[in-house]
Design an enzyme around this catalytic site. Structure first.
Site, mmCIF file in Angstrom:
data_model
loop_
_atom_site.group_PDB
_atom_site.id
_atom_site.type_symbol
_atom_site.label_atom_id
_atom_site.label_comp_id
_atom_site.label_asym_id
_atom_site.label_seq_id
_atom_site.Cartn_x
_atom_site.Cartn_y
_atom_site.Cartn_z
ATOM 1 N N ARG A 146 -4.458 22.441 -28.609
ATOM 2 C CA ARG A 146 -5.478 21.506 -28.126
ATOM 3 C C ARG A 146 -6.284 21.048 -29.324
ATOM 4 O O ARG A 146 -6.282 21.711 -30.363
ATOM 5 C CB ARG A 146 -6.421 22.226 -27.156
ATOM 6 C CG ARG A 146 -5.747 22.699 -25.912
ATOM 7 C CD ARG A 146 -6.698 23.564 -25.095
ATOM 8 N NE ARG A 146 -6.007 24.132 -23.943
ATOM 9 C CZ ARG A 146 -6.312 25.289 -23.374
ATOM 10 N NH1 ARG A 146 -7.310 26.011 -23.857
ATOM 11 N NH2 ARG A 146 -5.637 25.730 -22.346
ATOM 12 N N ARG A 182 -13.582 20.805 -19.058
ATOM 13 C CA ARG A 182 -13.057 21.201 -20.376
ATOM 14 C C ARG A 182 -12.153 20.110 -20.949
ATOM 15 O O ARG A 182 -11.963 20.026 -22.160
ATOM 16 C CB ARG A 182 -12.296 22.540 -20.254
ATOM 17 C CG ARG A 182 -12.041 23.207 -21.589
ATOM 18 C CD ARG A 182 -11.443 24.598 -21.434
ATOM 19 N NE ARG A 182 -10.053 24.540 -20.988
ATOM 20 C CZ ARG A 182 -9.290 25.622 -20.753
ATOM 21 N NH1 ARG A 182 -9.808 26.836 -20.896
ATOM 22 N NH2 ARG A 182 -8.048 25.488 -20.363
ATOM 23 N N ARG A 229 -2.621 25.822 -12.915
ATOM 24 C CA ARG A 229 -3.600 26.851 -13.276
ATOM 25 C C ARG A 229 -4.418 27.281 -12.060
ATOM 26 O O ARG A 229 -4.724 28.462 -11.900
ATOM 27 C CB ARG A 229 -4.501 26.332 -14.400
ATOM 28 C CG ARG A 229 -3.850 26.463 -15.747
ATOM 29 C CD ARG A 229 -4.362 25.475 -16.773
ATOM 30 N NE ARG A 229 -3.357 25.347 -17.817
ATOM 31 C CZ ARG A 229 -3.315 26.099 -18.903
ATOM 32 N NH1 ARG A 229 -4.253 26.984 -19.120
ATOM 33 N NH2 ARG A 229 -2.342 25.954 -19.775
HETATM 34 N N1 LIG Z 1 0.979 37.629 -21.193
HETATM 35 C C1 LIG Z 1 0.307 36.924 -22.086
HETATM 36 N N2 LIG Z 1 -0.552 35.977 -21.679
HETATM 37 C C2 LIG Z 1 -1.215 35.290 -22.634
HETATM 38 C C3 LIG Z 1 -1.042 35.519 -24.011
HETATM 39 N N3 LIG Z 1 -1.855 34.660 -24.683
HETATM 40 C C4 LIG Z 1 -2.512 33.947 -23.764
HETATM 41 N N4 LIG Z 1 -2.131 34.301 -22.517
HETATM 42 C C5 LIG Z 1 -2.609 33.808 -21.226
HETATM 43 O O1 LIG Z 1 -2.009 32.575 -20.951
HETATM 44 C C6 LIG Z 1 -2.857 31.826 -20.077
HETATM 45 C C7 LIG Z 1 -2.973 30.398 -20.574
HETATM 46 O O2 LIG Z 1 -3.614 30.375 -21.814
HETATM 47 P P1 LIG Z 1 -4.062 28.995 -22.458
HETATM 48 O O3 LIG Z 1 -2.923 28.039 -22.426
HETATM 49 O O4 LIG Z 1 -4.684 29.268 -23.777
HETATM 50 O O5 LIG Z 1 -5.111 28.410 -21.411
HETATM 51 P P2 LIG Z 1 -6.593 28.838 -20.994
HETATM 52 O O6 LIG Z 1 -6.572 30.270 -20.574
HETATM 53 O O7 LIG Z 1 -6.912 27.929 -19.898
HETATM 54 O O8 LIG Z 1 -7.460 28.626 -22.202
HETATM 55 C C8 LIG Z 1 -4.176 32.582 -20.024
HETATM 56 O O9 LIG Z 1 -4.204 33.326 -18.817
HETATM 57 C C9 LIG Z 1 -4.095 33.539 -21.193
HETATM 58 O O10 LIG Z 1 -4.817 34.730 -20.945
HETATM 59 C C10 LIG Z 1 -0.123 36.525 -24.398
HETATM 60 O O11 LIG Z 1 0.103 36.804 -25.565
HETATM 61 N N5 LIG Z 1 0.515 37.191 -23.406
HETATM 62 N N1 LIG Z 2 -20.756 30.866 -17.507
HETATM 63 C C1 LIG Z 2 -20.332 29.628 -17.708
HETATM 64 N N2 LIG Z 2 -21.000 28.600 -17.174
HETATM 65 C C2 LIG Z 2 -20.567 27.325 -17.358
HETATM 66 N N3 LIG Z 2 -19.482 26.973 -18.071
HETATM 67 C C3 LIG Z 2 -18.775 27.961 -18.628
HETATM 68 C C4 LIG Z 2 -19.161 29.327 -18.492
HETATM 69 N N4 LIG Z 2 -18.265 30.099 -19.154
HETATM 70 C C5 LIG Z 2 -17.365 29.245 -19.693
HETATM 71 N N5 LIG Z 2 -17.659 27.964 -19.401
HETATM 72 C C6 LIG Z 2 -16.905 26.748 -19.761
HETATM 73 O O1 LIG Z 2 -15.781 26.729 -18.892
HETATM 74 C C7 LIG Z 2 -14.622 26.270 -19.577
HETATM 75 C C8 LIG Z 2 -13.532 27.352 -19.495
HETATM 76 O O2 LIG Z 2 -13.875 28.458 -20.326
HETATM 77 P P1 LIG Z 2 -12.830 29.102 -21.312
HETATM 78 O O3 LIG Z 2 -13.561 30.087 -22.155
HETATM 79 O O4 LIG Z 2 -12.054 28.034 -21.996
HETATM 80 O O5 LIG Z 2 -11.891 29.857 -20.236
HETATM 81 P P2 LIG Z 2 -10.532 30.651 -20.413
HETATM 82 O O6 LIG Z 2 -10.418 31.060 -21.843
HETATM 83 O O7 LIG Z 2 -10.653 31.807 -19.489
HETATM 84 O O8 LIG Z 2 -9.463 29.688 -19.983
HETATM 85 C C9 LIG Z 2 -15.035 25.961 -20.995
HETATM 86 O O9 LIG Z 2 -15.248 24.576 -21.119
HETATM 87 C C10 LIG Z 2 -16.328 26.754 -21.166
HETATM 88 O O10 LIG Z 2 -17.181 26.132 -22.082
#
Ligand SMILES: Nc1nc2c(ncn2[C@@H]2O[C@H](COP(=O)(O)OP(=O)(O)O)[C@@H](O)[C@H]2O)c(=O)[nH]1
Ligand SMILES: Nc1ncnc2c1ncn2[C@@H]1O[C@H](COP(=O)(O)OP(=O)(O)O)[C@@H](O)[C@H]1O
Length: 202
Positions: free
Chosen positions: A48, A141, A152
């Site tokens: 991203r 986001r 998701r």
């Molecule tokens: N099993 C597994 N899941 C992962 C790993 N890295 C990231 N994820 C999971 O993959 C999912 C998607 O991650 P991402 O594409 O970064 O999207 P985001 O969680 O929305 O920021 C999330 O639930 C992460 O926790 C990994 O190494 N192993």
């Molecule tokens: N407590 C909160 N209140 C409002 N927005 C939040 C909070 N925690 C996270 N966010 C926002 O929500 C979005 C998802 O969070 P993120 O950390 O990317 O989630 P994940 O890693 O679990 O996918 C981001 O844009 C983040 O800035």
């Protein structure tokens, strides 16, 4: 017999996409420099804007990832929303070598796989206040296509049921107010944090 001193326990952060795992992990890494280290996963999804190769993820092709998995280089791997993700042995080792608390941000399949290893982490589930709020945060986001967003949200509904099974997670933190959720996370990890602080100051 002298036993090798066990390092600090790793921390697994799991929970729906958009629950706030990366936000919370970044806060820990920022506040506790020299205490926490991030396990940089491999993924086949595209970076991203703002994400850095080698810092947020190692971005690889399916071929490269599958080849590494076949060679036994991964602790666990999973397919999430059509992309491959995995934790390499080297990524966790790199953090352990520095005596840091290793943070793993992994999905539910990863959690189940890690449970069969000797990593012995503290399992933390980050729960969004509601599906409606989760959807709003994911939309705001602005990282996902409509298709990816829907996948998701579907996965989130499954996760939010599974997390209720007793014994999977040590603690469930509802990420309503961010500062509140962060305080709870710190509280859950205080023993490990103090262990590392003690070692570092001695
Ligand atoms: N099993 C597994 N899941 C992962 C790993 N890295 C990231 N994820 C999971 O993959 C999912 C998607 O991650 P991402 O594409 O970064 O999207 P985001 O969680 O929305 O920021 C999330 O639930 C992460 O926790 C990994 O190494 N192993
Ligand atoms: N407590 C909160 N209140 C409002 N927005 C939040 C909070 N925690 C996270 N966010 C926002 O929500 C979005 C998802 O969070 P993120 O950390 O990317 O989630 P994940 O890693 O679990 O996918 C981001 O844009 C983040 O800035």
């Amino acid at each position: 017999m002298i036993k090798a001193m066990a390092g600090p326990r790793p921390v697994v952060l799991s929970g729906p996409s958009g629950a706030g795992k990366s936000t919370l992990a970044k806060k820990l890494l920022e506040e506790y420099k020299g205490i926490f280290g991030f396990s940089v996963s491999h993924t086949t999804r595209n970076p991203r804007s703002g994400e850095e190769n080698g810092k947020d993820y190692h971005y690889v092709t399916r071929e490269v990832m599958q080849d590494s998995i076949d060679k036994g280089e991964f602790i666990e791997s999973a397919v999430f929303s059509g992309n491959m993700y995995g934790t390499s042995k080297a990524s966790v080792q790199a953090v352990k070598d520095k005596n840091l608390i290793c943070i793993l941000d992994i999905d539910m399949q990863g959690v189940r796989a890690v449970k069969t290893t000797d990593l012995n982490p503290i399992y933390v589930y980050i729960q969004p206040p509601s599906l409606t709020i989760l959807e709003k945060r994911l939309r705001d986001r602005k990282t996902e296509s409509e298709e990816s967003l829907q996948k998701r949200l579907e996965a989130a509904q499954v996760d939010m049921e599974i997390c209720k099974e007793p014994g999977i997670f040590d603690i469930i933190i509802v990420n309503d107010d961010l500062d509140n959720a962060y305080a709870k996370l710190k509280q859950a990890l205080i023993e490990e944090i103090e262990k590392v602080q003690k070692i570092n100051s001695s």
